[in-house]
Scaffold this motif. Structure first.
Motif, PDB file in Angstrom:
ATOM      1  N   ASN A  37       0.825  -1.204   0.000  1.00 29.49           N
ATOM      2  CA  ASN A  37       0.000   0.000   0.000  1.00 29.49           C
ATOM      3  C   ASN A  37       0.861   1.256   0.000  1.00 29.49           C
ATOM      4  OD1 ASN A  37      -2.387  -1.421   0.009  1.00 29.49           O
ATOM      5  ND2 ASN A  37      -2.559  -1.479   2.237  1.00 29.49           N
ATOM      6  N   TRP A  38       1.952   1.212   0.790  1.00 32.09           N
ATOM      7  CA  TRP A  38       2.860   2.362   0.862  1.00 32.09           C
ATOM      8  C   TRP A  38       3.522   2.629  -0.490  1.00 32.09           C
ATOM      9  CZ3 TRP A  38       8.504   2.232   1.356  1.00 32.09           C
ATOM     10  CH2 TRP A  38       9.041   3.483   1.629  1.00 32.09           C
ATOM     11  N   ILE A  39       4.045   1.559  -1.097  1.00 31.09           N
ATOM     12  CA  ILE A  39       4.680   1.695  -2.411  1.00 31.09           C
ATOM     13  C   ILE A  39       3.658   2.132  -3.446  1.00 31.09           C
ATOM     14  CG2 ILE A  39       5.809   0.412  -4.276  1.00 31.09           C
ATOM     15  CD1 ILE A  39       7.096  -1.336  -2.081  1.00 31.09           C
ATOM     16  N   GLY A  40       2.453   1.576  -3.350  1.00 32.07           N
ATOM     17  CA  GLY A  40       1.401   1.956  -4.295  1.00 32.07           C
ATOM     18  C   GLY A  40       1.050   3.420  -4.187  1.00 32.07           C
ATOM     19  N   ASP A  41       1.017   3.963  -2.933  1.00 31.42           N
ATOM     20  CA  ASP A  41       0.712   5.378  -2.755  1.00 31.42           C
ATOM     21  C   ASP A  41       1.795   6.243  -3.378  1.00 31.42           C
ATOM     22  OD1 ASP A  41      -1.598   4.812  -1.426  1.00 31.42           O
ATOM     23  OD2 ASP A  41      -0.725   4.970   0.597  1.00 31.42           O
ATOM     24  N   ILE A  42       3.068   5.841  -3.167  1.00 29.58           N
ATOM     25  CA  ILE A  42       4.176   6.594  -3.764  1.00 29.58           C
ATOM     26  C   ILE A  42       4.090   6.547  -5.279  1.00 29.58           C
ATOM     27  CG2 ILE A  42       6.682   6.654  -4.060  1.00 29.58           C
ATOM     28  CD1 ILE A  42       6.948   5.688  -1.212  1.00 29.58           C
ATOM     29  N   PHE A  43       3.841   5.365  -5.818  1.00 33.31           N
ATOM     30  CA  PHE A  43       3.756   5.192  -7.268  1.00 33.31           C
ATOM     31  C   PHE A  43       2.656   6.064  -7.854  1.00 33.31           C
ATOM     32  CE2 PHE A  43       4.520   3.038 -11.186  1.00 33.31           C
ATOM     33  CZ  PHE A  43       3.291   2.958 -11.814  1.00 33.31           C
ATOM     34  N   CYS A  44       1.496   6.059  -7.186  1.00 31.31           N
ATOM     35  CA  CYS A  44       0.378   6.858  -7.677  1.00 31.31           C
ATOM     36  C   CYS A  44       0.712   8.343  -7.626  1.00 31.31           C
ATOM     37  CB  CYS A  44      -0.876   6.582  -6.856  1.00 31.31           C
ATOM     38  SG  CYS A  44      -1.572   4.941  -7.142  1.00 31.31           S
ATOM     39  N   ASP A  45       1.398   8.755  -6.521  1.00 29.30           N
ATOM     40  CA  ASP A  45       1.740  10.165  -6.398  1.00 29.30           C
ATOM     41  C   ASP A  45       2.676  10.602  -7.511  1.00 29.30           C
ATOM     42  OD1 ASP A  45       0.187  10.415  -4.191  1.00 29.30           O
ATOM     43  OD2 ASP A  45       1.822  10.185  -2.737  1.00 29.30           O
ATOM     44  N   THR A  46       3.676   9.759  -7.802  1.00 27.12           N
ATOM     45  CA  THR A  46       4.653  10.139  -8.812  1.00 27.12           C
ATOM     46  C   THR A  46       4.115   9.978 -10.222  1.00 27.12           C
ATOM     47  OG1 THR A  46       5.592   7.912  -8.793  1.00 27.12           O
ATOM     48  CG2 THR A  46       6.571   9.531  -7.316  1.00 27.12           C
ATOM     49  N   GLN A  47       3.035   9.227 -10.385  1.00 27.90           N
ATOM     50  CA  GLN A  47       2.504   8.982 -11.714  1.00 27.90           C
ATOM     51  C   GLN A  47       1.246   9.805 -12.007  1.00 27.90           C
ATOM     52  OE1 GLN A  47       3.969   6.972 -14.111  1.00 27.90           O
ATOM     53  NE2 GLN A  47       5.645   6.981 -12.644  1.00 27.90           N
ATOM     54  N   THR A  48       0.993  10.818 -11.186  1.00 24.27           N
ATOM     55  CA  THR A  48      -0.161  11.675 -11.428  1.00 24.27           C
ATOM     56  C   THR A  48       0.332  13.031 -11.902  1.00 24.27           C
ATOM     57  OG1 THR A  48      -1.351  10.535  -9.669  1.00 24.27           O
ATOM     58  CG2 THR A  48      -2.283  12.610 -10.447  1.00 24.27           C
ATOM     59  N   PRO A  49       0.526  13.222 -13.198  1.00 20.67           N
ATOM     60  CA  PRO A  49       1.073  14.491 -13.688  1.00 20.67           C
ATOM     61  C   PRO A  49       0.043  15.619 -13.581  1.00 20.67           C
ATOM     62  CG  PRO A  49       0.484  13.068 -15.532  1.00 20.67           C
ATOM     63  CD  PRO A  49       0.290  12.245 -14.283  1.00 20.67           C
ATOM     64  N   VAL A  50       0.553  16.797 -13.319  1.00 16.45           N
ATOM     65  CA  VAL A  50      -0.291  17.992 -13.256  1.00 16.45           C
ATOM     66  C   VAL A  50      -0.079  18.777 -14.544  1.00 16.45           C
ATOM     67  CG1 VAL A  50      -0.777  20.121 -12.011  1.00 16.45           C
ATOM     68  CG2 VAL A  50      -0.052  18.064 -10.752  1.00 16.45           C
ATOM     69  N   PRO A  51      -1.129  18.964 -15.351  1.00 16.33           N
ATOM     70  CA  PRO A  51      -0.974  19.654 -16.634  1.00 16.33           C
ATOM     71  C   PRO A  51      -0.476  21.092 -16.466  1.00 16.33           C
ATOM     72  CG  PRO A  51      -3.089  18.530 -16.516  1.00 16.33           C
ATOM     73  CD  PRO A  51      -2.502  18.484 -15.134  1.00 16.33           C
ATOM     74  N   VAL A  52       0.362  21.507 -17.389  1.00 16.67           N
ATOM     75  CA  VAL A  52       0.849  22.892 -17.392  1.00 16.67           C
ATOM     76  C   VAL A  52      -0.309  23.826 -17.739  1.00 16.67           C
ATOM     77  CG1 VAL A  52       2.366  24.543 -18.557  1.00 16.67           C
ATOM     78  CG2 VAL A  52       3.203  22.248 -18.010  1.00 16.67           C
ATOM     79  N   HIS A  53      -0.459  24.860 -16.938  1.00 13.99           N
ATOM     80  CA  HIS A  53      -1.501  25.858 -17.197  1.00 13.99           C
ATOM     81  C   HIS A  53      -0.871  27.035 -17.919  1.00 13.99           C
ATOM     82  CE1 HIS A  53      -5.136  28.184 -16.705  1.00 13.99           C
ATOM     83  NE2 HIS A  53      -4.443  29.159 -16.120  1.00 13.99           N
ATOM     84  N   TYR A  54      -1.266  27.245 -19.147  1.00 14.76           N
ATOM     85  CA  TYR A  54      -0.709  28.345 -19.943  1.00 14.76           C
ATOM     86  C   TYR A  54      -1.763  28.815 -20.942  1.00 14.76           C
ATOM     87  CZ  TYR A  54       2.642  31.113 -22.612  1.00 14.76           C
ATOM     88  OH  TYR A  54       3.304  32.142 -23.221  1.00 14.76           O
ATOM     89  N   PRO A  55      -2.663  29.695 -20.501  1.00 14.61           N
ATOM     90  CA  PRO A  55      -3.764  30.121 -21.377  1.00 14.61           C
ATOM     91  C   PRO A  55      -3.360  31.087 -22.481  1.00 14.61           C
ATOM     92  CG  PRO A  55      -3.851  31.290 -19.273  1.00 14.61           C
ATOM     93  CD  PRO A  55      -2.750  30.274 -19.152  1.00 14.61           C
TER      94      PRO A  55
END
Length: 215
Positions: free
Chosen positions: A21-39
């Protein structure tokens, strides 16, 4: 003693579940990209230009790379359509800082430096993009050609499969006619080449040498 032997598997299972579960949480955190906001990006249109652009080839440079692995590099020529650059690079490490650099050359008897060079630290650029005309233009082309990778750092820890191209709409309103070469690098924080390529293209039509480029 027998009781302890029976409990060992239970402890192992509990520890495995917790670790998973711990490794899965880390993996999910690192694999959730935040899109660049540039209007404020450029909206490219297919309005006619006083020149035509023809890309002849893309070539990967400085291979093999020390920190990354080039899996595929190919120019795909298409009839009546822009040539495609098909490149695949495996970046095994997490990247929090990397450099994007572009140098352009114009061919007279030989290739001479064009008076526009670009060097950006991508992670910082994504967080705080400059509004100068060149930076805005580069950011807009990235959104047009590689939108799937337009997210804030960290990058890396993945394989980048990219299909990239150049066409008239990405260029200013006027360009000097002739043959060009553009050298592009992606470098790590340790100044190691992660990927590099050259693109050769020609501009045909009515060039405007007195102004060189008109935006």
């Amino acid at each position: 003693m027998g009781c302890e032997q029976k409990n060992v598997p239970i402890v192992v299972v509990l520890l495995t579940v917790i670790a998973s579960n711990w490794i899965g949480d880390i993996f999910c955190d690192t694999q959730t990209p935040v899109p660049v906001h540039y209007p404020n990006r450029v909206v490219f249109t297919n309005e006619s230009k006083p020149f035509t652009l023809r890309v002849t080839r893309f070539i990967c440079l400085e291979t093999p790379y020390e920190e990354t692995e080039l899996l595929h590099c190919q120019t795909v020529l298409r009839r009546n359509k822009p040539a495609l650059f098909n490149i695949s690079v495996r970046v095994p490490m997490v990247v929090d800082s990397f450099i994007f650099e572009v140098k352009t050359y114009y061919r007279l008897n030989d290739y001479q430096r064009f008076p526009i060079d670009i060097r950006l630290e991508i992670c910082s650029f994504f967080r705080h993009p400059s509004e100068d005309i060149f930076s805005r233009h580069i950011m807009s082309i990235m959104f047009e050609t590689i939108p799937q990778y337009m997210y804030y750092c960290p990058h890396g820890n993945t394989t980048y499969n990219i299909v990239y191209w150049l066409e008239e709409k990405f260029f200013p309103k006027s360009m000097p006619v002739g043959d060009f070469r553009q050298d592009v690098w992606f470098r790590s924080a340790r100044n190691k080449t992660m990927a590099a390529y050259q693109v050769y293209f020609s501009v045909r039509g009515q060039g405007i040498w007195k102004s060189l480029i008109e935006w």
